[in-house]
Enzyme design. Structure first.
Site, PDB file in Angstrom:
ATOM      1  N   ILE A 148      -3.195  -8.301 -34.604  1.00  0.00           N
ATOM      2  CA  ILE A 148      -1.988  -7.519 -34.373  1.00  0.00           C
ATOM      3  C   ILE A 148      -0.964  -7.842 -35.450  1.00  0.00           C
ATOM      4  O   ILE A 148      -0.740  -9.015 -35.772  1.00  0.00           O
ATOM      5  CB  ILE A 148      -1.418  -7.802 -32.972  1.00  0.00           C
ATOM      6  CG1 ILE A 148      -2.383  -7.263 -31.911  1.00  0.00           C
ATOM      7  CG2 ILE A 148      -0.038  -7.177 -32.793  1.00  0.00           C
ATOM      8  CD1 ILE A 148      -1.983  -7.569 -30.496  1.00  0.00           C
ATOM      9  N   HIS A 149      -0.336  -6.804 -35.992  1.00  0.00           N
ATOM     10  CA  HIS A 149       0.626  -6.970 -37.071  1.00  0.00           C
ATOM     11  C   HIS A 149       1.823  -6.052 -36.836  1.00  0.00           C
ATOM     12  O   HIS A 149       1.724  -5.034 -36.148  1.00  0.00           O
ATOM     13  CB  HIS A 149      -0.020  -6.635 -38.428  1.00  0.00           C
ATOM     14  CG  HIS A 149      -1.220  -7.448 -38.732  1.00  0.00           C
ATOM     15  ND1 HIS A 149      -1.167  -8.646 -39.411  1.00  0.00           N
ATOM     16  CD2 HIS A 149      -2.525  -7.255 -38.410  1.00  0.00           C
ATOM     17  CE1 HIS A 149      -2.392  -9.143 -39.513  1.00  0.00           C
ATOM     18  NE2 HIS A 149      -3.233  -8.324 -38.916  1.00  0.00           N
ATOM     19  N   ARG A 150       2.928  -6.419 -37.443  1.00  0.00           N
ATOM     20  CA  ARG A 150       4.147  -5.612 -37.375  1.00  0.00           C
ATOM     21  C   ARG A 150       4.040  -4.463 -38.372  1.00  0.00           C
ATOM     22  O   ARG A 150       3.862  -4.695 -39.568  1.00  0.00           O
ATOM     23  CB  ARG A 150       5.337  -6.503 -37.708  1.00  0.00           C
ATOM     24  CG  ARG A 150       6.684  -5.836 -37.605  1.00  0.00           C
ATOM     25  CD  ARG A 150       7.770  -6.878 -37.769  1.00  0.00           C
ATOM     26  NE  ARG A 150       8.226  -7.018 -39.143  1.00  0.00           N
ATOM     27  CZ  ARG A 150       8.959  -8.024 -39.574  1.00  0.00           C
ATOM     28  NH1 ARG A 150       9.292  -8.997 -38.757  1.00  0.00           N
ATOM     29  NH2 ARG A 150       9.360  -8.079 -40.834  1.00  0.00           N
ATOM     30  N   GLU A 212     -13.731 -11.435 -33.334  1.00  0.00           N
ATOM     31  CA  GLU A 212     -12.868 -11.385 -32.153  1.00  0.00           C
ATOM     32  C   GLU A 212     -13.400 -10.440 -31.086  1.00  0.00           C
ATOM     33  O   GLU A 212     -13.203 -10.664 -29.885  1.00  0.00           O
ATOM     34  CB  GLU A 212     -11.443 -10.952 -32.545  1.00  0.00           C
ATOM     35  CG  GLU A 212     -10.625 -12.001 -33.254  1.00  0.00           C
ATOM     36  CD  GLU A 212     -10.796 -11.956 -34.756  1.00  0.00           C
ATOM     37  OE1 GLU A 212     -10.104 -12.712 -35.449  1.00  0.00           O
ATOM     38  OE2 GLU A 212     -11.639 -11.160 -35.247  1.00  0.00           O
ATOM     39  N   GLU A 265      12.249 -10.306 -33.447  1.00  0.00           N
ATOM     40  CA  GLU A 265      11.046 -11.131 -33.497  1.00  0.00           C
ATOM     41  C   GLU A 265      10.822 -11.854 -32.178  1.00  0.00           C
ATOM     42  O   GLU A 265      11.712 -11.956 -31.330  1.00  0.00           O
ATOM     43  CB  GLU A 265      11.168 -12.159 -34.636  1.00  0.00           C
ATOM     44  CG  GLU A 265      11.059 -11.549 -36.022  1.00  0.00           C
ATOM     45  CD  GLU A 265       9.636 -11.173 -36.382  1.00  0.00           C
ATOM     46  OE1 GLU A 265       8.725 -11.348 -35.545  1.00  0.00           O
ATOM     47  OE2 GLU A 265       9.431 -10.686 -37.504  1.00  0.00           O
TER      48      GLU A 265
END
Length: 459
Positions: A148-150, A212, A265
């Protein structure tokens, strides 16, 4: 269970509407007044970028409490970390499904502005995919990675993406750049709990080379089903609500051309925008019928819960390797599920265990970059109870003998104290002093710390 889901039928805008209404339930580290609450399904959210775009459903807060997150996998918070360790040890490979066996997906136009992607605050760089799980295959090794990334919507078909340095996706991106080709990717919004939790596991638990998706198969009790993307040569998870297909490019863009902020964040502070980030060119979007876009609010229990369980499993596994008598590990949501680690120890059997507890706890601070504070407690203290933790801190700790400080260690720069500007004793940004608070009772004095036991009356 009753009270675990709230459905909001009133139409709300993706810009500020979802985040403002959910704030009262987000939980620390969201600013007060807030507290952990239900999952909230907004049935009608209007996109912020496309005129006349249809309202769509948005889900937030599904993992907003540790108990609910674990219950989605039929277990408890205490039992989930050992289950993750078992899943890593005995992964179940994903399987391909095609034709009639694959779920029906509708191909949408590659227009991100038609999706109800939330904007959280008026300082944000734009709409953010905060729970987008990126699946890519390293062209050199052939190993899949789900993480998961921004990602910020920079245009109808363009996303900027921030990869924490050293992550597997960065390695796959660099391999593609060396070949002079873009990296095909599939971004998933709305996944089952086993897949989502596995994607959040740290490299110390799921090292490079371990899939994963295979961990998710073991955790969920069935292989993850994959199918082919429609517009790029890549795989995607068949049961995802939305899949955004595209190519990760070498081109760099500023995350926020208009200002210094990105989006809130997970440690509870407004994020800083990066001056240059790689981009994803969107080639297509597929959706299941009635698809629900899943998101998280950056500061809040939900993201901390998702990060915490994998960290707990990694710490538990390492301490077991060392032969330490640890009973449970709890990564507190106040530390984003990463910075504050509570270790519950089994009953000490000799005076030598006093030093063994301290050495093992300090090894966690040394070996896990993100761990900043470790609190050690005995078996009779509930690590999930804030009241019990503060009670142990108040009555089982003397600061002059029970607090150990490890100065100037590698840390995590999103904590704003981890900078020489805050503490001149730090040698660089992203360095930190770490501390162990030993709230375990000395073995020789255990009789002085006997808690009462209330016996049920005999009938």
């Amino acid at each position: 269970m009753p009270g675990e889901l709230v459905r909001e039928w009133e139409e709300v805008p993706a810009r500020f509407g979802v985040s403002a209404r959910y704030a009262k339930w987000a939980g620390t580290p969201a600013p007060p007044p807030t507290g952990p609450g239900p999952a909230v399904l907004f049935e009608r959210v209007t996109p912020s970028g496309a005129d006349g775009a249809a309202a769509r459903a948005v889900l937030i807060g599904l993992y907003g409490t540790r108990r609910r997150a674990a219950a989605l996998l039929g277990t408890t918070p205490a039992e989930l970390p050992p289950r993750l360790l078992d899943a890593v040890a005995a992964p179940v490979a994903p399987v391909r499904v095609q034709g009639d066996r694959a779920p029906v997906r509708t191909l949408l136009a590659p227009d991100l502005t038609a999706l109800p992607v939330p904007v959280l605050t008026d300082e944000d760089a734009g709409p953010y995919l905060t729970l987008g799980a990126v699946l890519a295959t390293d062209p050199d090794t052939g190993v899949r990675n789900l993480s998961i990334h921004r990602m910020c919507v920079q245009g109808p078909d363009l996303l900027s993406l921030w990869m924490v340095p050293g992550r597997d996706l960065e390695g796959a991106h660099q391999a593609a750049r060396r070949r002079g080709v873009p990296l095909p990717v599939a971004i998933h919004l709305g996944l089952g709990p086993a897949v989502l939790l596995s994607s959040c596991c740290p490299a110390s638990l799921v090292p490079p080379g371990v899939d994963e998706l295979a961990v998710a198969g073991a955790l969920g009790g069935a292989p993850v089903e994959l199918t082919s993307c429609r517009t790029v040569e890549a795989e995607c998870i068949a049961n995802a609500e939305y899949v955004i297909e595209g190519e990760l490019l070498p081109d760099l863009v500023p995350e926020n051309p208009q200002g210094p902020c990105a989006t809130p964040e997970f440690l509870g502070y407004q994020g800083r925008a990066h001056p240059a980030l790689p981009t994803i060119r969107v080639t297509g979007i597929t959706a299941r019928e009635g698809a629900i876009l899943q998101t998280v609010s950056g500061p809040g229990h939900e993201q901390s819960v998702l990060l915490g369980f994998g960290m707990e499993a990694a710490v538990l596994g390492r301490l077991r390797q060392l032969g330490a008598s640890v009973k449970a590990v709890h990564c507190h949501t106040a530390g984003g599920g990463q910075l504050m680690v509570v270790l519950q120890w089994r009953a000490k059997r000799s005076d030598a265990d006093d030093e063994a507890v301290r050495k093992a706890a300090e090894s966690v601070l040394e070996e896990f970059r993100m761990a900043k504070l470790v609190v050690s407690v005995d078996e009779d203290v509930d690590p999930e109870s804030d009241a019990d933790l503060w009670w142990a801190m108040a009555t089982r700790l003397q600061a002059d003998r029970d607090v150990a400080v490890l100065p100037d260690r590698e840390g995590f720069p999103l904590d704003p104290t981890q900078s020489p500007a805050y503490s001149p004793s730090l040698s660089a940004d992203g360095r930190t002093a770490k501390a162990h608070f030993d709230c375990t009772v000395p073995h020789a004095l255990r009789a002085r710390f006997h808690r009462p036991h209330f016996t049920e009356p005999r009938t």
